[in-house]
Write an enzyme that holds these catalytic residues in place. Structure first.
Site, PDB file in Angstrom:
ATOM      1  CG  ASP A   1      -3.057  -0.278  -0.015  1.00  0.00           C
ATOM      2  OD1 ASP A   1      -3.449   0.329  -0.902  1.00  0.00           O
ATOM      3  OD2 ASP A   1      -3.305  -0.722   1.152  1.00  0.00           O
TER       4      ASP A   1
ATOM      5  NE  ARG B   1      -8.326   3.582  -6.520  1.00  0.00           N
ATOM      6  CZ  ARG B   1      -9.846   3.207  -6.062  1.00  0.00           C
ATOM      7  NH1 ARG B   1     -10.213   3.470  -7.668  1.00  0.00           N
ATOM      8  NH2 ARG B   1     -10.741   1.674  -5.416  1.00  0.00           N
TER       9      ARG B   1
ATOM     10  CE1 TYR C   1      -8.037  -7.435  -0.257  1.00  0.00           C
ATOM     11  CE2 TYR C   1      -8.653  -5.480   1.085  1.00  0.00           C
ATOM     12  CZ  TYR C   1      -8.756  -5.982   0.189  1.00  0.00           C
ATOM     13  OH  TYR C   1      -8.738  -5.229  -1.429  1.00  0.00           O
TER      14      TYR C   1
ATOM     15  NE  ARG D   1       3.827   4.404  -7.209  1.00  0.00           N
ATOM     16  CZ  ARG D   1       2.809   3.343  -6.990  1.00  0.00           C
ATOM     17  NH1 ARG D   1       1.760   3.265  -7.125  1.00  0.00           N
ATOM     18  NH2 ARG D   1       3.326   2.232  -7.644  1.00  0.00           N
TER      19      ARG D   1
ATOM     20  NE  ARG E   1      -3.099   2.321 -10.857  1.00  0.00           N
ATOM     21  CZ  ARG E   1      -4.218   1.386 -11.080  1.00  0.00           C
ATOM     22  NH1 ARG E   1      -3.840   0.327 -11.590  1.00  0.00           N
ATOM     23  NH2 ARG E   1      -4.945   0.784 -10.502  1.00  0.00           N
TER      24      ARG E   1
END
Length: 633
Positions: free
Chosen positions: A361, A312, A436, A325, A316
């Site tokens: 992702d 990652r 998920y 973004r 952010r």
């Protein structure tokens, strides 16, 4: 017509299982790898040291015969790499003949030895080659008349057919036992599922494997619905003598053996698979990228500096990421090639890390296939409709090749700007993605997922197979477009016991990793909380194991037998703490990493969103500053 048995085949030999598993993949047969055996150097080190002396003194009438990929590594561990390399150099200068059985054995040899080696498919063919072709040529050489010598370093329990056949042909044979194969010290985790009928068959590759199976499983440990398959007459005879009801297979070559296994299980004929489809124009084949610190370490080598990158790393925590973004959703940013490429490149520019990882992702393959999914800020992936029944699994759409074009274009754009920095492709492992799908979104305990696994194992297996197909297509697109390595993330698998992982999860993850192995790129496998699963995850087909914070690198290296490159494992929580604590932890990780076969520095999880970029830059600078020397292993 009866349906083929979809339960996995259990592979239990100490190594080399991937070749069998890959051949079974071509028939649509799932497999689980759980070695019941381990190899270790012989208690007496003298044969290994004697071999070094014999090799150094070898002349043109000497043949070096190696029949196992395990041999050279054990010679190095006992006699030392330096003395062995010097003896080998002298022997090659004297035009020693080198003969091996199989590509796997040849691939395990050092480069100069592998280049000289002649290959035969099995021991019988090797005897024919040595007696019928090599021996007459050696006898015709204009050198002093001495008996041709065959040096046979290898297993202490190797079969006698090869040396007996060579002696009968006129060779002076010197057998030098350097390693042996024994049952592992603790009961394998697959013993319980085996007794409960979780496997369609157990494949035995040696008499040692037959004895290990009988010893661990006991007389009633293989249920009536599970076949015991013996490769060759010797193995099968040993199994029968131990009371096992064995089906004898005549072949030992993985491809031919898989045909017999498929026939025994009622599986279809081979579909075929493409090996090494990457051409010389692929980025991973370019000298600058192939020789990069990251790819060298991923191959188990020791580059001049220790490589470092961060999971990652595009995220952010970077102000330039937040600016780029702005106004786009997560999935939109992943599927906009120019933006995904820019986000991939940002941490390379800022930190000088040794690898980029494609900005994407684990939900992207589902979205590309047409599954209704959204990544909700502050929540995570949310599915329009959970997948909990057989009908739900059957309704999952397939991923078309055309849908993958945004991914390929993002990879191409990123690779064009990365220069000598390799790109890592990635995907979420089948279990995590399936979790998920079953839960419908994030879940603390994944109770529905585990319930489906136990209550409807056949439906669960089909679900993981469908996800594996998505993963293979997604990763393959990234590699063919220019990615030089892959990482398979299994975020939630650490909640499983090892026996459940082996029976229900490893077959699908292994299928994905083996498909990438066919392309010839390094494969990294990572999960959180996976200390109890580390060996089983490696055995799924990983070249490099990512280590989370529940293990030290030293302990991970010990669990993996000192044979697997490691990635990790700085705790992300330290990024916001005192710098002295961070520096001390990094120094310890670097020291422990130098004792592993190879080491790639990373975090024990992804970069937190509030991480200070200056701290990450500090880590990269400290890693690149060294020292990098391997301190023994």
């Amino acid at each position: 017509m009866s349906q083929p048995d979809r339960r996995p085949v259990l592979l239990i030999r100490p190594d080399g299982n991937e070749r069998d598993a890959r051949a079974l993949d071509d028939h649509g047969i799932a497999s689980t790898t759980d070695p019941y055996l381990v190899t270790r150097p012989c208690d007496d080190p003298m044969p290994a040291h004697r071999f070094v002396g014999l090799l150094a003194a070898a002349g043109p009438r000497t043949a070096l015969v190696i029949t196992s990929p395990r041999t050279w590594g054990h010679l190095e561990s006992v006699a030392g790499r330096g003395p062995l390399e010097r003896a080998l150099s002298s022997a090659l200068d004297q035009r020693i003949r080198v003969l091996v059985t199989g590509r796997g054995t040849r691939g395990a040899l050092p480069g100069p030895l592998a280049e000289r080696a002649e290959t035969a498919p099995n021991a019988e063919a090797l005897v024919e080659l040595l007696n019928g072709t090599v021996l007459p040529r050696l006898r015709a050489l204009p050198v002093p008349a001495v008996d041709p010598v065959a040096l046979l370093p290898g297993s202490a329990i190797a079969r006698a057919e090869l040396p007996e056949g060579l002696r009968a042909g006129g060779w002076r044979v010197l057998r030098l036992p350097v390693y042996t194969t024994v049952a592992r010290p603790e009961p394998p985790a697959s013993v319980g599922p085996l007794a409960r009928g979780a496997y369609s068959a157990v494949l035995l590759r040696s008499s040692s494997a037959a004895r290990a199976l009988a010893g661990f499983a006991g007389p009633d440990g293989v249920p009536a619905g599970t076949l015991v398959l013996g490769a060759g007459p010797t193995t099968s005879a040993t199994a029968r003598a131990l009371g096992l009801d064995v089906v004898e297979c005549t072949a030992t070559d993985p491809t031919a053996l898989a045909v017999e296994v498929a026939a025994a299980l009622g599986a279809p004929g081979p579909s075929g698979g493409a090996d090494n489809v990457l051409g010389p124009e692929h980025p991973s084949r370019r000298a600058d990228i192939a020789g990069s610190a990251f790819l060298r370490a991923a191959r188990g080598e020791r580059p001049e500096r220790t490589p470092v990158w961060f999971m990652r790393q595009a995220g952010r925590s970077l102000p330039e990421y937040r600016a780029a973004r702005e106004g786009t959703t997560m999935l939109e940013s992943c599927l906009t090639p120019a933006l995904a490429a820019e986000l991939t490149l940002q941490p390379v520019r800022r930190y000088g890390v040794d690898a980029a990882i494609l900005y994407s992702d684990i939900m992207v393959p589902l979205g590309l296939a047409g599954v209704g999914v959204d990544i909700v800020p502050g929540v995570g992936p949310v599915l329009d409709r959970p997948v909990r029944t057989e009908a739900d699994v059957d309704a999952l759409p397939a991923l078309t090749d055309e849908a993958l074009e945004p991914i390929r274009e993002a990879v191409r754009l990123a690779v064009a700007e990365l220069g000598a920095t390799p790109l890592i492709g990635f995907a979420g492992a089948p279990y995590t993605v399936a979790s998920y799908l079953v839960e419908g979104g994030p879940s603390r305990g994944h109770e529905r997922t585990r319930a489906l696994m136990h209550e409807r194992p056949e439906v669960f297996a089909r679900l993981l197979d469908r996800v594996a197909e998505l993963d293979i297509a997604f990763l393959r697109a990234q590699v063919l477009a220019g990615a030089s390595a892959v990482q398979l993330f299994d975020s939630w698998v650490g909640e499983l016991a090892e026996d459940d992982y082996l029976a229900h999860v490893q077959p699908a993850s292994g299928r994905v990793l083996r498909a990438m192995g066919r392309l010839g790129v390094p494969r990294i496998h990572f999960g959180t909380g996976t200390a109890a699963l580390l060996r089983a995850m490696r055995d799924a087909g990983a070249d490099v194991m990512g280590v989370a914070r529940d293990l030290t690198l030293s302990r991970a290296d010990e669990l993996l037998g000192g044979a697997t490159p490691l990635q990790g494992n700085l705790d992300p929580a330290l990024l916001s703490g005192p710098l002295a604590d961070l520096d001390a932890a990094l120094a310890r990780i670097l020291e422990e990493g130098r004792r592993a076969p190879a080491h790639i520095v990373n975090l024990a999880h992804g970069v937190p969103k509030d991480a200070d970029p200056q701290v990450l830059a500090r880590i990269v600078d400290a890693v690149h500053a060294g020292p990098h020397r391997k301190e023994g292993h």
